[in-house]
Motif scaffolding. Structure first.
Motif, PDB file in Angstrom:
ATOM      1  N   GLY A  56       0.792  -1.223   0.000  1.00  0.00           N
ATOM      2  CA  GLY A  56       0.000   0.000   0.000  1.00  0.00           C
ATOM      3  C   GLY A  56       0.821   1.266   0.000  1.00  0.00           C
ATOM      4  O   GLY A  56       0.337   2.325   0.414  1.00  0.00           O
ATOM      5  N   TYR A  57       2.069   1.188  -0.469  1.00  0.00           N
ATOM      6  CA  TYR A  57       2.953   2.357  -0.489  1.00  0.00           C
ATOM      7  C   TYR A  57       2.687   3.150  -1.765  1.00  0.00           C
ATOM      8  O   TYR A  57       3.477   3.175  -2.708  1.00  0.00           O
ATOM      9  CB  TYR A  57       4.410   1.892  -0.419  1.00  0.00           C
ATOM     10  CG  TYR A  57       5.418   2.974  -0.112  1.00  0.00           C
ATOM     11  CD1 TYR A  57       5.364   3.698   1.067  1.00  0.00           C
ATOM     12  CD2 TYR A  57       6.458   3.244  -1.000  1.00  0.00           C
ATOM     13  CE1 TYR A  57       6.306   4.674   1.349  1.00  0.00           C
ATOM     14  CE2 TYR A  57       7.412   4.211  -0.737  1.00  0.00           C
ATOM     15  CZ  TYR A  57       7.319   4.933   0.443  1.00  0.00           C
ATOM     16  OH  TYR A  57       8.265   5.900   0.730  1.00  0.00           O
ATOM     17  N   GLY A  58       1.528   3.782  -1.801  1.00  0.00           N
ATOM     18  CA  GLY A  58       1.111   4.555  -2.961  1.00  0.00           C
ATOM     19  C   GLY A  58      -0.148   5.321  -2.604  1.00  0.00           C
ATOM     20  O   GLY A  58      -0.855   4.983  -1.646  1.00  0.00           O
ATOM     21  N   THR A  59      -0.451   6.362  -3.360  1.00  0.00           N
ATOM     22  CA  THR A  59      -1.552   7.268  -3.045  1.00  0.00           C
ATOM     23  C   THR A  59      -2.678   7.102  -4.050  1.00  0.00           C
ATOM     24  O   THR A  59      -2.485   7.337  -5.258  1.00  0.00           O
ATOM     25  CB  THR A  59      -1.064   8.731  -3.072  1.00  0.00           C
ATOM     26  OG1 THR A  59       0.032   8.877  -2.173  1.00  0.00           O
ATOM     27  CG2 THR A  59      -2.181   9.679  -2.660  1.00  0.00           C
ATOM     28  N   LEU A  60      -3.838   6.702  -3.553  1.00  0.00           N
ATOM     29  CA  LEU A  60      -5.013   6.619  -4.421  1.00  0.00           C
ATOM     30  C   LEU A  60      -5.291   7.989  -5.036  1.00  0.00           C
ATOM     31  O   LEU A  60      -5.235   9.016  -4.358  1.00  0.00           O
ATOM     32  CB  LEU A  60      -6.233   6.146  -3.637  1.00  0.00           C
ATOM     33  CG  LEU A  60      -6.305   4.650  -3.318  1.00  0.00           C
ATOM     34  CD1 LEU A  60      -7.505   4.363  -2.415  1.00  0.00           C
ATOM     35  CD2 LEU A  60      -6.393   3.808  -4.582  1.00  0.00           C
ATOM     36  N   TYR A  61      -5.589   7.987  -6.336  1.00  0.00           N
ATOM     37  CA  TYR A  61      -5.899   9.204  -7.099  1.00  0.00           C
ATOM     38  C   TYR A  61      -4.680  10.136  -7.188  1.00  0.00           C
ATOM     39  O   TYR A  61      -4.802  11.297  -7.529  1.00  0.00           O
ATOM     40  CB  TYR A  61      -7.105   9.954  -6.492  1.00  0.00           C
ATOM     41  CG  TYR A  61      -8.113   8.993  -5.915  1.00  0.00           C
ATOM     42  CD1 TYR A  61      -8.716   8.019  -6.723  1.00  0.00           C
ATOM     43  CD2 TYR A  61      -8.428   9.007  -4.555  1.00  0.00           C
ATOM     44  CE1 TYR A  61      -9.599   7.096  -6.189  1.00  0.00           C
ATOM     45  CE2 TYR A  61      -9.311   8.079  -4.019  1.00  0.00           C
ATOM     46  CZ  TYR A  61      -9.888   7.126  -4.835  1.00  0.00           C
ATOM     47  OH  TYR A  61     -10.758   6.217  -4.298  1.00  0.00           O
TER      48      TYR A  61
END
Length: 534
Positions: free
Chosen positions: A403-408
């Motif tokens: 989950g090392y990422g930003t939605l949108y």
């Protein structure tokens, strides 16, 4: 006597286009005793829900008439869905259809994979195909191999077929690629030959249909179980096979199975190329940060669709280093690809000012980091919309896992190119790209990875070292090992528990990702886990 193997790239749903390929290839092979095409060649693979439409299957069957009419002198064996004429109107069959002059014979697939069961009915044909005085056992895909668990399913099917004493076995397949599959498949087929003491002709599909990639690698196995002839990986090919070669004692095929990194590289290039070609897309855009992942995606995409068709948008913030901007510019200029520099500081400051009444005096944290990522997402999506370019996502599998990422934000995109490639594998592929000359700047490959969303940030501030993280993720994702199994391999329990917790908590993010080009034995598309769980 010769048999022609046709390893072609088909488009799902393009029945007319696929049929033209089949007809052209067949008519160019006049004089062959049999021209063999791959599984579901008429409709492309996988047709998935298209199969539920009666009109789709009916059109496929009518296409067989067209092939027969336009190839009257060529014996053909081709994969095609066939309607089920049972009284209860069951699901269609995945079939191999033999056609020559007024003859037509249907061989229905007997062993279905889990993925096929919602769409197809299993058949129970045990008849032989007769080519001159030769009897042929016709099998389809997992009649010989099972994609779900890689165990042989030949006992019931082949034991029954062998009662008719075939001279050879033909297997038409649409075998989905992963970097372990080619070697394992070759061993499976070799064992089949040795067990039943019959030569085997394996004809596989090649090409990519969104997230699924087919590697080709069609091959002929002689009586001794050795590959005596083959077609290339990841390329179309047609080859006439003289049956005299079946008695060869040659132990090595003239074409060796490529290394893991070469297979992954070639699969990704093919996946990108077919995604654009088959949907009529011409140009791509991506955010180029100066980091490894975006550099790798740009290099792969330039190779797939042409340097001039890939646009990079460099979006530095106040935390971006000069070397990152320079690395990004160096790559774009090396490739000769267009690029724009659009700093995000003003946008970030504006959003921050707008939110001051809400956030008040709360300190800078991950909220502001994500805000920068979302500023970039807005900008690169705007470029995509304005120029009609397809936005490519550049997140790797290590990041997507935890989950090392930003939605949108940095998770935006229409296709995730390296979402099934761990960070350590991304380094390997990048070095492979640079094997003859520096394409990706060596500084990009050698520097410590950082999202550069705060001063002096490093990925290791939030994650274990990638060599450790990826080893744990491989055991958990690909090998389905639990925490105790992984700890018993020598990994630190606290790190393992933390990593597994991150993976399990972030299924909701992965559910919203773009389609991911699958290259591993267990891509996240096959991770059928509940999002809400404990």
């Amino acid at each position: 006597m010769k048999i022609t193997l046709a390893q072609l790239d088909y488009t799902v749903g393009d029945i007319d286009g696929n049929v033209e390929k089949i007809i052209t290839t067949a008519n160019n092979s006049k004089g062959s005793s049999l021209v063999v095409f791959s599984e579901l060649a008429v409709c492309g693979c996988p047709p998935l829900g298209l199969i539920t439409y009666d009109s789709f299957v009916e059109k496929c069957e009518k296409a067989l008439d067209t092939i027969t009419q336009r190839c009257p002198e060529v014996p053909i064996l081709v994969g095609c869905p066939i309607r089920n004429d049972s009284k209860d109107g069951g699901k269609p069959f995945n079939a191999a259809v033999f056609m020559f002059q007024n003859q037509r014979k249907i061989f229905r697939k007997n062993q279905l994979t889990i993925e096929e069961m919602p769409y197809f009915e299993a058949g129970d044909d045990d008849e032989m195909l007769k080519i001159g005085c030769m009897k042929v056992a016709v099998t389809i895909g997992s009649d010989l191999q099972n994609r779900s668990n890689d165990e042989f399913l030949i006992e019931n099917r082949m034991d029954s077929l062998m009662k008719n004493e075939p001279d050879i076995i033909i297997n038409i397949a649409a075998d989905i690629f992963d970097y372990q599959r080619a070697e394992r498949r070759r061993e499976e087929l070799r064992k089949t030959v040795l067990k039943f003491e019959r030569p085997l002709f394996f004809v596989n599909q090649v090409g990519a249909n969104c997230d699924l990639i087919f590697d080709g690698g069609s091959a002929v196995f002689g009586y001794e179980g050795y590959v005596v002839n083959s077609l290339p990986f990841f390329k179309e090919g047609v080859k006439d096979i003289d049956l005299q070669c079946l008695i060869s004692l040659k132990k090595e095929d003239e074409q060796q199975i490529p290394s893991k990194v070469e297979l992954m590289h070639d699969a990704l290039v093919l996946g990108i190329s077919d995604f654009f070609k088959k949907q009529g897309f011409k140009r791509a855009v991506l955010g180029l940060s100066g980091g490894l992942d975006s550099a790798l995606v740009m290099a792969l995409t330039a190779e797939a669709i042409g340097n001039e068709n890939v646009t990079a948008v460099l979006m530095p913030s106040q935390f971006s280093t000069d070397h990152s901007v320079n690395d990004a510019k160096q790559l774009a200029e090396k490739l000769g690809s267009p690029y724009y520099i659009v700093p995000i500081k003003n946008a970030f400051d504006t959003f921050s000012d707008m939110l001051k009444p809400v956030f008040q005096d709360r300190p800078f944290d991950v909220t502001e980091e994500n805000l920068q990522a979302r500023c970039r997402g807005i900008l690169v999506m705007a470029v995509s919309n304005k120029f009609g370019n397809i936005l490519l996502n550049t997140s790797n599998k290590s990041e997507a896992s935890v989950g090392y990422g930003t939605l949108y934000g940095d998770l935006c995109g229409s296709l995730s190119v390296i979402g099934d490639v761990y960070k350590t594998e991304a380094y390997e592929i990048s070095r492979y790209i640079n094997r003859d000359e520096e394409i990706i700047p060596w500084h990009t490959i050698e520097k410590a990875p950082s999202a550069e969303l705060r001063p002096d940030q490093k990925d290791t501030d939030s994650l274990p070292d990638y060599s450790i993280l990826d080893a744990i993720l491989y055991q958990y994702n690909e090998c389905a090992k639990d925490i105790e199994d992984i700890v018993n391999q020598g990994f630190d329990r606290n790190i393992v528990e933390r990593v597994v917790k991150m993976v399990n908590r972030n299924d909701f993010k992965r559910k919203q990702l773009a389609p991911v080009l699958g290259v591993s034995p267990r891509p996240f598309a096959k991770r059928l886990m509940p999002i809400v769980k404990k």
